[in-house]
Design an enzyme around this catalytic site. Structure first.
Site, short mmCIF file in Angstrom:
data_model
loop_
_atom_site.label_atom_id
_atom_site.label_comp_id
_atom_site.label_asym_id
_atom_site.label_seq_id
_atom_site.Cartn_x
_atom_site.Cartn_y
_atom_site.Cartn_z
N ALA A 252 1.10 -0.53 0.12
CA ALA A 252 0.07 0.25 -0.29
C ALA A 252 1.82 1.41 -0.24
O ALA A 252 2.19 1.12 0.23
CB ALA A 252 -1.24 -0.29 1.32
N LYS A 253 0.06 2.40 -0.46
CA LYS A 253 0.59 3.35 0.02
C LYS A 253 1.54 3.74 0.66
O LYS A 253 2.88 4.69 0.96
CB LYS A 253 -0.02 4.88 -0.34
CG LYS A 253 0.16 5.64 -1.17
CD LYS A 253 -0.82 7.00 -0.99
CE LYS A 253 -0.43 8.39 -1.04
NZ LYS A 253 -0.02 8.33 -2.36
N ARG A 254 1.50 3.65 1.70
CA ARG A 254 2.10 3.87 3.71
C ARG A 254 3.54 2.61 3.55
O ARG A 254 4.35 2.95 3.49
CB ARG A 254 1.29 3.60 4.97
CG ARG A 254 0.96 1.55 4.53
CD ARG A 254 0.47 1.55 5.76
NE ARG A 254 0.10 0.22 5.92
CZ ARG A 254 -0.62 -0.46 5.30
NH1 ARG A 254 -1.70 -0.23 4.48
NH2 ARG A 254 -0.61 -2.21 5.60
N HIS A 255 3.57 1.66 2.73
CA HIS A 255 4.87 1.39 2.29
C HIS A 255 6.10 2.30 1.33
O HIS A 255 7.04 1.40 1.19
CB HIS A 255 5.00 -0.01 1.24
CG HIS A 255 3.97 -1.07 2.63
ND1 HIS A 255 3.35 -1.62 2.06
CD2 HIS A 255 4.41 -1.17 3.61
CE1 HIS A 255 2.23 -2.12 3.11
NE2 HIS A 255 2.83 -2.37 4.29
N GLY A 256 5.46 3.18 1.07
CA GLY A 256 6.80 4.42 0.71
C GLY A 256 6.90 4.39 -0.92
O GLY A 256 5.74 4.47 -1.55
#
Ligand code: ZN
Length: 317
Positions: A252-256
């Site tokens: 997901a986006k939060r992973h970078g």
């Protein structure tokens, strides 16, 4: 319109494929790798590959996202046949299928809220999974329906699954078996449910092989049941391994830096991303930048990894 191969032959070829993104946010490396795999499954068999935009949930569709997603596919070298199909333009098809199920006596209105379903499902009746519907509204009398209809929000429509057990043989996961609950085919805001739209579209578009992420495998028994109830052909399924973040959750986006534009900002082009995807699938060695055609010639479904790929922010694509 029937696809050309169906018009010529005696039915499905068993291999036409599709990629069906929802235009709710940019595609990440995991979505893109699933698209590449769906494309490889179809193209390596000389079959058609279609793109369908699953935009029924209007509250989640974001402007410009569809165009960006299609551009990502193009720059990765993934081509498709015919025009892109959008679910929002196919409401009559879904309504027709819902009407068929309803006239066969297979649907009933459900007035439950999500919270009520969760509460009923966690009650000690042996039903553990919180998203399984406990059947609260299945046997309401007409009078009870009128009463609930007047007092509450509009109902959703659920299908009577009758506790059917569905089994299917996935090309990658092997045998899958599950008891199907009474799931929603039309949401209480009138939108056809994902499960129904997918089944109707795959049949109408002549999709013979559904290649998608392994997280969707659990939807498949419901979709097979719907296909049978509607008398539609059942595609073959291949649920491909996911790309997971360092926390072992779906990427997901939060992973970078997980989108093509994120990677471009780091100086990596689409060919670098394609090479990373190919390496992660055992289709390329370190330092190689294979073309889409190279990947088609190397592709063998039997040799695909069965395990998820772990991605970390330090991963160089
Ligand atoms: Zn209910």
């Amino acid at each position: 319109m029937l696809p050309p191969r169906q018009q010529q032959g005696s039915g499905l070829t068993g291999s036409d494929g599709r990629f069906a993104p929802s235009p709710t946010g940019p595609l990440h490396l995991g979505n893109l790798r699933t698209a590449l795999l769906a494309w490889l499954f179809a193209r390596s068999e000389g079959a058609r590959f279609l793109v369908r935009v699953e935009d029924l949930d209007r509250s989640r569709v974001r402007p410009g996202v569809e165009e960006a997603q299609l551009l990502d596919l193009r720059v990765l070298g993934l081509d498709w046949d015919g025009p892109v199909v959008r679910q929002s333009g196919r409401m009559e098809l879904y309504e027709g299928a819902i009407a068929t199920l309803d006239s066969d006596g297979l649907l009933y209105p459900c007035y439950c809220t999500r919270a009520e379903i969760r509460a009923a499902a966690s009650a000690p009746h042996g039903i553990s999974a919180s998203d399984r519907y406990p059947g609260t509204c299945r046997e309401l009398t007409t009078a009870q329906r009128v009463e609930r209809g007047a007092a509450r929000r509009p109902p959703a429509l659920r299908v009577r699954s009758d506790g059917a057990r569905m089994t299917f043989e996935d090309r990658l996961l092997g045998r899958f078996e599950e008891e199907v609950d009474d799931f929603v085919v039309r949401r209480n805001d009138g939108t056809p449910a994902y499960q129904l739209a997918v089944v109707v579209d795959d049949a109408a578009q002549g999709i013979g092989e559904v290649v998608r992420g392994a997280d969707l495998a659990e939807s498949t028994p419901r979709q097979i049941l719907l296909a049978r109830l509607l008398g539609l052909p059942e595609p073959v399924y291949a649920h491909v391994p996911l790309v997971l973040g360092p926390d072992r959750r779906r990427l997901a986006k939060r992973h970078g830096a997980v989108t093509l534009s994120d990677r471009a900002a780091l100086g990596e082009g689409p060919e670098d991303v394609r090479a990373w995807m190919a390496r992660s699938l055992g289709l390329a060695r370190v330092g190689e930048t294979p073309s889409p055609d190279d990947l088609i010639s190397r592709f063998d479904p039997e040799r695909l990894p069965r395990e998820p790929t772990l991605w970390s922010p330090e991963s160089e694509v």
